[in-house]
Write a protein that holds these residues in place. Structure first.
Motif, PDB file in Angstrom:
ATOM      1  N   PHE A   1      46.360  29.913  20.334  1.00  0.00           N
ATOM      2  CA  PHE A   1      46.228  28.475  20.298  1.00  0.00           C
ATOM      3  C   PHE A   1      44.798  28.130  19.923  1.00  0.00           C
ATOM      4  O   PHE A   1      43.915  28.990  19.912  1.00  0.00           O
ATOM      5  N   ARG A   2      44.540  26.881  19.616  1.00  0.00           N
ATOM      6  CA  ARG A   2      43.212  26.477  19.186  1.00  0.00           C
ATOM      7  C   ARG A   2      42.843  25.144  19.806  1.00  0.00           C
ATOM      8  O   ARG A   2      43.697  24.377  20.240  1.00  0.00           O
ATOM      9  N   GLN A   3      41.554  24.916  19.849  1.00  0.00           N
ATOM     10  CA  GLN A   3      41.051  23.644  20.359  1.00  0.00           C
ATOM     11  C   GLN A   3      39.826  23.247  19.562  1.00  0.00           C
ATOM     12  O   GLN A   3      38.837  23.976  19.530  1.00  0.00           O
ATOM     13  N   ALA A   4      39.909  22.095  18.937  1.00  0.00           N
ATOM     14  CA  ALA A   4      38.779  21.527  18.215  1.00  0.00           C
ATOM     15  C   ALA A   4      38.056  20.547  19.140  1.00  0.00           C
ATOM     16  O   ALA A   4      38.663  20.034  20.094  1.00  0.00           O
ATOM     17  N   PRO A   5      36.786  20.266  18.891  1.00  0.00           N
ATOM     18  CA  PRO A   5      36.035  19.341  19.742  1.00  0.00           C
ATOM     19  C   PRO A   5      36.739  17.992  19.862  1.00  0.00           C
ATOM     20  O   PRO A   5      37.140  17.396  18.859  1.00  0.00           O
ATOM     21  N   GLY A   6      36.913  17.550  21.083  1.00  0.00           N
ATOM     22  CA  GLY A   6      37.538  16.259  21.325  1.00  0.00           C
ATOM     23  C   GLY A   6      39.048  16.238  21.151  1.00  0.00           C
ATOM     24  O   GLY A   6      39.665  15.180  21.268  1.00  0.00           O
ATOM     25  N   GLN A   7      39.614  17.406  20.875  1.00  0.00           N
ATOM     26  CA  GLN A   7      41.054  17.482  20.645  1.00  0.00           C
ATOM     27  C   GLN A   7      41.733  18.247  21.779  1.00  0.00           C
ATOM     28  O   GLN A   7      41.103  19.027  22.492  1.00  0.00           O
ATOM     29  N   GLU A   8      43.027  18.060  21.897  1.00  0.00           N
ATOM     30  CA  GLU A   8      43.793  18.820  22.873  1.00  0.00           C
ATOM     31  C   GLU A   8      44.064  20.231  22.362  1.00  0.00           C
ATOM     32  O   GLU A   8      43.987  20.500  21.162  1.00  0.00           O
ATOM     33  N   ARG A   9      44.375  21.097  23.280  1.00  0.00           N
ATOM     34  CA  ARG A   9      44.775  22.451  22.881  1.00  0.00           C
ATOM     35  C   ARG A   9      46.065  22.377  22.066  1.00  0.00           C
ATOM     36  O   ARG A   9      46.967  21.593  22.389  1.00  0.00           O
ATOM     37  N   GLU A  10      46.147  23.213  21.066  1.00  0.00           N
ATOM     38  CA  GLU A  10      47.276  23.161  20.130  1.00  0.00           C
ATOM     39  C   GLU A  10      47.806  24.573  19.904  1.00  0.00           C
ATOM     40  O   GLU A  10      47.068  25.455  19.451  1.00  0.00           O
ATOM     41  N   GLY A  11      49.071  24.786  20.222  1.00  0.00           N
ATOM     42  CA  GLY A  11      49.673  26.079  19.958  1.00  0.00           C
ATOM     43  C   GLY A  11      49.746  26.344  18.473  1.00  0.00           C
ATOM     44  O   GLY A  11      50.156  25.474  17.705  1.00  0.00           O
TER      45      GLY A  11
ATOM     46  N   ALA B   1      59.232  26.579  26.224  1.00  0.00           N
ATOM     47  CA  ALA B   1      57.808  26.281  26.414  1.00  0.00           C
ATOM     48  C   ALA B   1      56.917  27.335  25.793  1.00  0.00           C
ATOM     49  O   ALA B   1      55.728  27.396  26.102  1.00  0.00           O
ATOM     50  N   ILE B   2      57.453  28.159  24.934  1.00  0.00           N
ATOM     51  CA  ILE B   2      56.702  29.320  24.438  1.00  0.00           C
ATOM     52  C   ILE B   2      55.489  28.925  23.616  1.00  0.00           C
ATOM     53  O   ILE B   2      54.566  29.710  23.454  1.00  0.00           O
ATOM     54  N   ARG B   3      55.440  27.703  23.102  1.00  0.00           N
ATOM     55  CA  ARG B   3      54.292  27.288  22.295  1.00  0.00           C
ATOM     56  C   ARG B   3      53.278  26.475  23.101  1.00  0.00           C
ATOM     57  O   ARG B   3      52.293  26.000  22.539  1.00  0.00           O
ATOM     58  N   ASP B   4      53.503  26.329  24.401  1.00  0.00           N
ATOM     59  CA  ASP B   4      52.642  25.499  25.241  1.00  0.00           C
ATOM     60  C   ASP B   4      51.572  26.352  25.906  1.00  0.00           C
ATOM     61  O   ASP B   4      51.892  27.178  26.770  1.00  0.00           O
ATOM     62  N   PRO B   5      50.289  26.172  25.567  1.00  0.00           N
ATOM     63  CA  PRO B   5      49.230  26.989  26.171  1.00  0.00           C
ATOM     64  C   PRO B   5      49.197  26.902  27.692  1.00  0.00           C
ATOM     65  O   PRO B   5      48.778  27.855  28.367  1.00  0.00           O
ATOM     66  N   ASN B   6      49.618  25.798  28.247  1.00  0.00           N
ATOM     67  CA  ASN B   6      49.567  25.630  29.696  1.00  0.00           C
ATOM     68  C   ASN B   6      50.560  26.516  30.434  1.00  0.00           C
ATOM     69  O   ASN B   6      50.478  26.663  31.648  1.00  0.00           O
ATOM     70  N   MET B   7      51.496  27.090  29.688  1.00  0.00           N
ATOM     71  CA  MET B   7      52.499  27.961  30.301  1.00  0.00           C
ATOM     72  C   MET B   7      52.048  29.428  30.329  1.00  0.00           C
ATOM     73  O   MET B   7      52.810  30.294  30.736  1.00  0.00           O
ATOM     74  N   TYR B   8      50.834  29.689  29.875  1.00  0.00           N
ATOM     75  CA  TYR B   8      50.327  31.057  29.823  1.00  0.00           C
ATOM     76  C   TYR B   8      49.284  31.264  30.910  1.00  0.00           C
ATOM     77  O   TYR B   8      48.439  30.394  31.147  1.00  0.00           O
ATOM     78  N   THR B   9      49.324  32.427  31.533  1.00  0.00           N
ATOM     79  CA  THR B   9      48.535  32.659  32.737  1.00  0.00           C
ATOM     80  C   THR B   9      47.176  33.295  32.479  1.00  0.00           C
ATOM     81  O   THR B   9      46.278  33.194  33.303  1.00  0.00           O
ATOM     82  N   ASN B  10      47.024  33.970  31.361  1.00  0.00           N
ATOM     83  CA  ASN B  10      45.761  34.668  31.092  1.00  0.00           C
ATOM     84  C   ASN B  10      45.283  34.339  29.684  1.00  0.00           C
ATOM     85  O   ASN B  10      46.040  34.475  28.725  1.00  0.00           O
TER      86      ASN B  10
END
Length: 126
Positions: free
Chosen positions: A37-47, A106-115
């Protein structure tokens, strides 16, 4: 101890390519789904892309990225790679890999991953 370490980020011109690698340790890669997943400044995490557990091995991509990004797993080297081609300035972000066992919906949702790993910066110049 579960660890994920990303590498391969950098600065590239638009249209170029980068290959990100996630080295995992402390768990059996076969038993986990791995998400980039990726996160740009000011943006939400994106799978971006994920690969499911080894028996299935299905791959998933964000719709807008399919055809430019390719995810692959090497169970011998304990790595998951993300080949990124035809990069665009809007691909600029910190890229992370994550391990988990999410349900399929939910496989594309970063919040569903533990590590998660610490991330690697990708910058695409125009």
């Amino acid at each position: 101890e579960v660890q994920l370490v990303e590498s391969g980020g950098g600065l590239v011109q638009a249209g170029g390519s980068l290959r990100l690698t996630c080295v995992v340790s402390g768990f059996t890669l076969d038993d986990y789904a791995i998400l980039w997943f990726r996160q740009a400044p000011g943006q939400e995490r994106e799978g971006v892309s994920c690969i499911s557990v080894a028996d299935d091995g299905s791959t998933y991509y964000q719709d807008s990225l399919q055809g430019r990004f390719t995810i692959s797993r090497d169970n011998v080297k304990n790595t998951v790679s993300l080949q990124m081609d035809t990069l665009k300035p809007e691909d600029t972000a910190v890229y992370f890999c994550a391990a988990g066992r999410p349900i399929l919906s939910a496989i594309r949702d970063p919040n569903m991953y533990t590590n998660w790993g610490q991330g690697t910066q990708v910058t695409v110049s125009s």
